[in-house]
Design an enzyme around this catalytic site. Structure first.
Site, PDB file in Angstrom:
ATOM      1  N   TYR A  47       0.822  -1.221   0.000  1.00 33.80           N
ATOM      2  CA  TYR A  47       0.000   0.000   0.000  1.00 33.80           C
ATOM      3  C   TYR A  47       0.857   1.274   0.000  1.00 33.80           C
ATOM      4  CZ  TYR A  47      -3.874  -3.129   1.346  1.00 33.80           C
ATOM      5  OH  TYR A  47      -4.806  -4.135   1.411  1.00 33.80           O
ATOM      6  N   LEU A 184     -17.769  -3.050   1.587  1.00 36.36           N
ATOM      7  CA  LEU A 184     -18.843  -2.261   0.978  1.00 36.36           C
ATOM      8  C   LEU A 184     -18.905  -2.532  -0.522  1.00 36.36           C
ATOM      9  CD1 LEU A 184     -18.085   1.065   2.907  1.00 36.36           C
ATOM     10  CD2 LEU A 184     -19.744  -0.721   3.485  1.00 36.36           C
ATOM     11  N   ILE A 256     -13.213  -4.516   7.413  1.00 37.50           N
ATOM     12  CA  ILE A 256     -12.258  -3.400   7.405  1.00 37.50           C
ATOM     13  C   ILE A 256     -12.604  -2.386   6.309  1.00 37.50           C
ATOM     14  CG2 ILE A 256     -10.312  -4.550   8.548  1.00 37.50           C
ATOM     15  CD1 ILE A 256      -9.224  -5.272   5.736  1.00 37.50           C
ATOM     16  N   SER A 259     -12.297   4.440   4.374  1.00 35.59           N
ATOM     17  CA  SER A 259     -12.874   5.716   3.978  1.00 35.59           C
ATOM     18  C   SER A 259     -11.879   6.840   4.198  1.00 35.59           C
ATOM     19  CB  SER A 259     -14.161   6.015   4.745  1.00 35.59           C
ATOM     20  OG  SER A 259     -14.647   7.266   4.311  1.00 35.59           O
ATOM     21  N   ASN A 268     -19.446   4.546   9.668  1.00 38.13           N
ATOM     22  CA  ASN A 268     -19.083   3.125   9.609  1.00 38.13           C
ATOM     23  C   ASN A 268     -18.851   2.543  11.003  1.00 38.13           C
ATOM     24  OD1 ASN A 268     -19.253   3.466   6.874  1.00 38.13           O
ATOM     25  ND2 ASN A 268     -17.053   3.386   6.482  1.00 38.13           N
TER      26      ASN A 268
HETATM   27  N1  LIG Z   1      -5.970  -8.419   1.095  1.00 37.87           N
HETATM   28  C1  LIG Z   1      -6.277  -7.848  -0.061  1.00 37.87           C
HETATM   29  O1  LIG Z   1      -5.846  -8.302  -1.141  1.00 37.87           O
HETATM   30  C2  LIG Z   1      -7.155  -6.645  -0.079  1.00 37.87           C
HETATM   31  C3  LIG Z   1      -7.784  -6.235  -1.280  1.00 37.87           C
HETATM   32  C4  LIG Z   1      -8.621  -5.136  -1.246  1.00 37.87           C
HETATM   33  C5  LIG Z   1      -8.816  -4.445  -0.047  1.00 37.87           C
HETATM   34  N2  LIG Z   1      -8.181  -4.842   1.098  1.00 37.87           N
HETATM   35  C6  LIG Z   1      -8.347  -4.114   2.385  1.00 37.87           C
HETATM   36  O2  LIG Z   1      -9.729  -3.880   2.616  1.00 37.87           O
HETATM   37  C7  LIG Z   1      -9.957  -2.483   2.772  1.00 37.87           C
HETATM   38  C8  LIG Z   1     -11.363  -2.091   2.313  1.00 37.87           C
HETATM   39  O3  LIG Z   1     -11.620  -2.491   0.980  1.00 37.87           O
HETATM   40  P1  LIG Z   1     -11.706  -1.459  -0.232  1.00 37.87           P
HETATM   41  O4  LIG Z   1     -10.858  -0.302   0.084  1.00 37.87           O
HETATM   42  O5  LIG Z   1     -11.409  -2.247  -1.456  1.00 37.87           O
HETATM   43  O6  LIG Z   1     -13.239  -1.068  -0.374  1.00 37.87           O
HETATM   44  P2  LIG Z   1     -14.512  -0.780   0.578  1.00 37.87           P
HETATM   45  O7  LIG Z   1     -14.100  -0.535   1.983  1.00 37.87           O
HETATM   46  O8  LIG Z   1     -15.510  -1.824   0.287  1.00 37.87           O
HETATM   47  O9  LIG Z   1     -15.061   0.568  -0.086  1.00 37.87           O
HETATM   48  C9  LIG Z   1     -14.350   1.755  -0.026  1.00 37.87           C
HETATM   49  C10 LIG Z   1     -15.179   2.810  -0.768  1.00 37.87           C
HETATM   50  O10 LIG Z   1     -16.410   3.021  -0.067  1.00 37.87           O
HETATM   51  C11 LIG Z   1     -16.556   4.414   0.217  1.00 37.87           C
HETATM   52  N3  LIG Z   1     -17.187   4.514   1.542  1.00 37.87           N
HETATM   53  C12 LIG Z   1     -16.682   4.065   2.726  1.00 37.87           C
HETATM   54  N4  LIG Z   1     -17.562   4.283   3.728  1.00 37.87           N
HETATM   55  C13 LIG Z   1     -18.645   4.887   3.155  1.00 37.87           C
HETATM   56  C14 LIG Z   1     -19.876   5.364   3.680  1.00 37.87           C
HETATM   57  N5  LIG Z   1     -20.187   5.255   4.975  1.00 37.87           N
HETATM   58  N6  LIG Z   1     -20.760   5.935   2.817  1.00 37.87           N
HETATM   59  C15 LIG Z   1     -20.459   6.067   1.503  1.00 37.87           C
HETATM   60  N7  LIG Z   1     -19.301   5.627   0.954  1.00 37.87           N
HETATM   61  C16 LIG Z   1     -18.397   5.032   1.782  1.00 37.87           C
HETATM   62  C17 LIG Z   1     -15.170   5.007   0.183  1.00 37.87           C
HETATM   63  O11 LIG Z   1     -15.220   6.336  -0.253  1.00 37.87           O
HETATM   64  P3  LIG Z   1     -14.796   7.558   0.717  1.00 37.87           P
HETATM   65  O12 LIG Z   1     -13.297   7.462   0.866  1.00 37.87           O
HETATM   66  O13 LIG Z   1     -15.267   8.749  -0.033  1.00 37.87           O
HETATM   67  O14 LIG Z   1     -15.518   7.362   2.011  1.00 37.87           O
HETATM   68  C18 LIG Z   1     -14.475   4.136  -0.863  1.00 37.87           C
HETATM   69  O15 LIG Z   1     -14.723   4.637  -2.168  1.00 37.87           O
HETATM   70  C19 LIG Z   1      -8.820  -1.864   1.954  1.00 37.87           C
HETATM   71  O16 LIG Z   1      -8.633  -0.493   2.242  1.00 37.87           O
HETATM   72  C20 LIG Z   1      -7.676  -2.747   2.369  1.00 37.87           C
HETATM   73  O17 LIG Z   1      -7.206  -2.385   3.663  1.00 37.87           O
HETATM   74  C21 LIG Z   1      -7.383  -5.940   1.099  1.00 37.87           C
END
Ligand SMILES: NC(=O)c1ccc[n+]([C@@H]2O[C@H](COP(=O)([O-])OP(=O)(O)OC[C@H]3O[C@@H](n4cnc5c(N)ncnc54)[C@H](OP(=O)(O)O)[C@@H]3O)[C@@H](O)[C@H]2O)c1
Length: 304
Positions: A47, A184, A256, A259, A268
């Site tokens: 990251y 999400l 996890i 945002s 959240n």
């Molecule tokens: N192990 C792996 O290979 C792997 C892969 C992917 C992800 N991850 C981990 O999982 C974490 C989360 O997954 P992700 O980042 O892919 O996606 P996510 O958490 O499913 O979605 C993030 C998106 O949702 C929005 N959001 C968050 N809370 C919100 C709310 N209350 N209302 C409206 N929109 C909201 C955020 O925008 P805003 O910023 O505008 O709030 C962002 O665009 C990552 O950050 C990482 O730490 C791990």
């Protein structure tokens, strides 16, 4: 806050994801999450933000011991010497003597899994990580890991539109945590409908022919978001909060969400003043439609 008890250790069921959070945005997000009582932070060497995460954890009034800190070793660094070097680099950037959980970020078939696991076990024995685990491991690879040693966690994509039933069975049987990433669905739980392009992608990915048409139609109609919105209206919450609550309420599951927005982070974390009934939990389970958001070219065969 709900805690999951895994192998006798308590893990906050809600954490902060930090993928794509960089610089001051990342620092502020981690400080804010800790202030909100979200004492579980997820990062990775890939990251490029471990320094900001480490500085935020260091500067926060929260004791280091009260924070559950996870990082991950990238899939090109899985040979034992590379694992050690990567972990040392992560600890340096994170400004800590240990992480709580060190994960294999993605499997890599060109390195014997046992060699990587042994390197992780050495780091655990040296006190550099409290627990070891894996990420993006399908059931067959989890079984292979379990044949060698116990794991504390498998971090995988999990949200209302993607079932992880076989991995959840394994997690409960072998007492490891299933950490839900992209909880999400990268924002899809908030969308009223999904694009035909996504529907077609899901159609291509589905292995069970009988389900294909239904899955594609669900994607096109966006029926899942309607259900989440209805529950959100009922509880005075948002669809995002319903999705997070559904995850953290499940046994052996942590979530996890990421945002960059303080209001979203606060929302959240505001999911502990209500609970979903068994029927409502099942209703959300019924929305699963193989809508996988994270599927890079080096991903394993998911159904294996
Ligand atoms: N192990 C792996 O290979 C792997 C892969 C992917 C992800 N991850 C981990 O999982 C974490 C989360 O997954 P992700 O980042 O892919 O996606 P996510 O958490 O499913 O979605 C993030 C998106 O949702 C929005 N959001 C968050 N809370 C919100 C709310 N209350 N209302 C409206 N929109 C909201 C955020 O925008 P805003 O910023 O505008 O709030 C962002 O665009 C990552 O950050 C990482 O730490 C791990």
């Amino acid at each position: 806050m709900i805690h999951e008890t895994i192998q006798g250790d308590d893990v906050p069921a809600l954490g902060l994801g930090t993928w794509q959070l960089k610089g001051a945005t990342c620092y502020d997000a981690v400080r804010h999450a800790l202030d909100l009582g979200v004492h579980h932070i997820d990062t990775a060497e890939m990251y490029g933000n471990e320094a900001e995460v480490g500085r935020a954890v260091h500067d926060a009034p929260t004791d280091r011991d009260a924070v559950f800190l996870t990082t991950k070793v990238w899939h090109t660094n899985l040979r034992p010497d590379d694992v050690r070097a990567a972990a040392e680099g992560s600890l340096r950037k994170l400004r800590t003597d240990y992480v709580d959980l060190l994960l294999i970020h993605w499997p890599n078939a060109s390195v014997p899994l046992e060699h990587t696991l042994d390197a992780l076990l050495d780091l655990k024995a040296a006190g550099k990580t409290r627990h070891i685990g894996v990420s993006n491991f399908p059931p067959s690879l989890v079984r292979q890991a379990l044949d060698h040693t116990s794991i504390f966690c498998n971090q995988v994509e999990y949200h209302p539109f993607l079932s992880q039933a076989p991995l959840l069975d394994l997690a409960r049987t072998h007492d490891f945590l299933l950490t839900a990433y992209s909880p999400l669905a990268k924002g899809s739980v908030m969308n009223r409908s999904l694009s035909p392009r996504r529907a077609l992608k899901a159609l291509k990915q589905d292995s069970a022919p009988a389900d294909r048409l239904a899955n594609a139609l669900k994607n096109l109609l966006g029926t899942g978001t309607g259900t989440l919105q209805a529950l959100a209206d009922q509880y005075g919450k948002s669809p995002a909060q319903i999705a997070i609550r559904w995850l953290v309420q499940q046994d052996h599951v942590a979530a996890i969400p990421r945002s960059s927005d303080p209001d979203h982070r606060a929302a959240n974390a505001d999911v502990f003043d209500f609970s979903l009934s068994d029927e409502e939990m099942q209703l959300i389970h019924g929305l699963a439609r193989s809508d996988r958001k994270v599927d890079p070219h080096f991903a394993p065969h998911w159904e294996a």
